[in-house]
Design a protein around this motif. Sequence first.
Motif, PDB file in Angstrom:
ATOM      1  N   THR A 176      -9.225   5.962   2.504  1.00  0.00           N
ATOM      2  CA  THR A 176     -10.517   5.322   2.282  1.00  0.00           C
ATOM      3  C   THR A 176     -10.414   3.813   2.412  1.00  0.00           C
ATOM      4  O   THR A 176     -11.241   3.170   3.085  1.00  0.00           O
ATOM      5  N   TYR A 177      -9.383   3.212   1.807  1.00  0.00           N
ATOM      6  CA  TYR A 177      -9.244   1.755   1.866  1.00  0.00           C
ATOM      7  C   TYR A 177      -8.828   1.279   3.252  1.00  0.00           C
ATOM      8  O   TYR A 177      -9.213   0.184   3.677  1.00  0.00           O
ATOM      9  N   ILE A 178      -8.071   2.074   3.965  1.00  0.00           N
ATOM     10  CA  ILE A 178      -7.742   1.722   5.352  1.00  0.00           C
ATOM     11  C   ILE A 178      -9.026   1.696   6.186  1.00  0.00           C
ATOM     12  O   ILE A 178      -9.228   0.797   7.016  1.00  0.00           O
ATOM     13  N   ARG A 179      -9.924   2.639   5.945  1.00  0.00           N
ATOM     14  CA  ARG A 179     -11.196   2.660   6.663  1.00  0.00           C
ATOM     15  C   ARG A 179     -12.030   1.420   6.334  1.00  0.00           C
ATOM     16  O   ARG A 179     -12.605   0.788   7.228  1.00  0.00           O
ATOM     17  N   TYR A 180     -12.067   1.060   5.040  1.00  0.00           N
ATOM     18  CA  TYR A 180     -12.789  -0.159   4.645  1.00  0.00           C
ATOM     19  C   TYR A 180     -12.240  -1.382   5.381  1.00  0.00           C
ATOM     20  O   TYR A 180     -12.994  -2.219   5.890  1.00  0.00           O
ATOM     21  N   LEU A 181     -10.922  -1.495   5.411  1.00  0.00           N
ATOM     22  CA  LEU A 181     -10.290  -2.657   6.046  1.00  0.00           C
ATOM     23  C   LEU A 181     -10.581  -2.690   7.544  1.00  0.00           C
ATOM     24  O   LEU A 181     -10.870  -3.750   8.112  1.00  0.00           O
ATOM     25  N   ARG A 182     -10.491  -1.549   8.189  1.00  0.00           N
ATOM     26  CA  ARG A 182     -10.766  -1.513   9.621  1.00  0.00           C
ATOM     27  C   ARG A 182     -12.195  -1.955   9.918  1.00  0.00           C
ATOM     28  O   ARG A 182     -12.454  -2.685  10.887  1.00  0.00           O
ATOM     29  N   GLN A 183     -13.132  -1.518   9.095  1.00  0.00           N
ATOM     30  CA  GLN A 183     -14.521  -1.895   9.305  1.00  0.00           C
ATOM     31  C   GLN A 183     -14.726  -3.401   9.177  1.00  0.00           C
ATOM     32  O   GLN A 183     -15.519  -3.998   9.909  1.00  0.00           O
ATOM     33  N   ILE A 188      -6.230  -3.585  14.185  1.00  0.00           N
ATOM     34  CA  ILE A 188      -5.019  -4.178  13.613  1.00  0.00           C
ATOM     35  C   ILE A 188      -4.172  -3.145  12.876  1.00  0.00           C
ATOM     36  O   ILE A 188      -2.947  -3.171  12.932  1.00  0.00           O
ATOM     37  N   ILE A 189      -4.801  -2.205  12.165  1.00  0.00           N
ATOM     38  CA  ILE A 189      -4.057  -1.209  11.394  1.00  0.00           C
ATOM     39  C   ILE A 189      -3.990   0.074  12.212  1.00  0.00           C
ATOM     40  O   ILE A 189      -5.008   0.704  12.480  1.00  0.00           O
ATOM     41  N   GLN A 190      -2.808   0.449  12.624  1.00  0.00           N
ATOM     42  CA  GLN A 190      -2.615   1.644  13.440  1.00  0.00           C
ATOM     43  C   GLN A 190      -2.087   2.793  12.583  1.00  0.00           C
ATOM     44  O   GLN A 190      -1.308   2.578  11.655  1.00  0.00           O
ATOM     45  N   THR A 191      -2.530   3.994  12.911  1.00  0.00           N
ATOM     46  CA  THR A 191      -2.086   5.192  12.206  1.00  0.00           C
ATOM     47  C   THR A 191      -0.946   5.855  12.973  1.00  0.00           C
ATOM     48  O   THR A 191      -1.026   6.016  14.199  1.00  0.00           O
ATOM     49  N   ARG A 192       0.109   6.179  12.264  1.00  0.00           N
ATOM     50  CA  ARG A 192       1.196   6.982  12.828  1.00  0.00           C
ATOM     51  C   ARG A 192       1.106   8.345  12.161  1.00  0.00           C
ATOM     52  O   ARG A 192       1.529   8.517  11.013  1.00  0.00           O
ATOM     53  N   ARG A 193       0.491   9.274  12.878  1.00  0.00           N
ATOM     54  CA  ARG A 193       0.156  10.561  12.285  1.00  0.00           C
ATOM     55  C   ARG A 193       1.379  11.228  11.646  1.00  0.00           C
ATOM     56  O   ARG A 193       2.438  11.348  12.275  1.00  0.00           O
ATOM     57  N   GLY A 194       1.192  11.646  10.409  1.00  0.00           N
ATOM     58  CA  GLY A 194       2.261  12.296   9.682  1.00  0.00           C
ATOM     59  C   GLY A 194       3.269  11.348   9.064  1.00  0.00           C
ATOM     60  O   GLY A 194       4.174  11.790   8.347  1.00  0.00           O
ATOM     61  N   ALA A 195       3.108  10.037   9.314  1.00  0.00           N
ATOM     62  CA  ALA A 195       4.083   9.059   8.799  1.00  0.00           C
ATOM     63  C   ALA A 195       3.423   7.990   7.944  1.00  0.00           C
ATOM     64  O   ALA A 195       3.919   7.652   6.861  1.00  0.00           O
TER      65      ALA A 195
END
Length: 226
Positions: free
Chosen positions: A194-201, A211-218
């Motif tokens: 949720t907070y990663i989504r807030y930051l991305r927005q 800027i914030i990339q997701t590494r799926r499963g990591a």
Amino acid sequence: MKLLVVEDDVRIADVVRRTLQEGGYAVDVVHTAPAGVEAFEIETYDLVVLDLMLPGLPRGGMDVCARIRDLNQDIPILMLTALDSTRKRVEGLDAGADDYLVKPFHLVELLARVRALLRRAPRAQAPILRAQGVALDPATRTATRNGRTIVLTAKEFAVLEYLMRNAGHIISSSELITHAWDSNYEGYSNVVQTYIRYLRQKLTLSGEVEIIQTRRGAGYVIVADT
């Protein structure tokens, strides 16, 4: 950043905890000298706020301070004392404290001293963190991207700060919870997402690189500037 408060006065401990949390820090609180030592042995902290007069060990906060210094020579320790005597202040500093505050103290001064100690800590990085056009200033709690101001809540700032201090490294959700929330956190499981989504927005406008990339499963990573 995550702080440990060791204070036997429950009322004072609660005020200190709320003040530090409002300043954007994750905070654990314990009320005895043995609990302070145990917490430090188990968890990882960036700074300790330590009362001098603590129950449970012969010299109270002095013994806690000495034990912390045995385990970690670098972590900043801010000692709180109701004893405004030169001898006690010297004893605290000699035991390993980096600074002290005499009770009663102003909460704004507490925050200022915490910020100053964190800036001076050997493990502290550059005063302003930069990556992918974002500039984050821990001293003023401000953020910009490509020159525009980004308004962040205290928790958003804490999450982004930890990611930027570890730019180039994948950070798991559990690691973010450990460093941006206190150890008693029992909220919903997708709080990090949720907070990663807030930051991305807030951080990304149309056409800008995420800027914030997701590494799926990591976990999540901010790519460091080269």
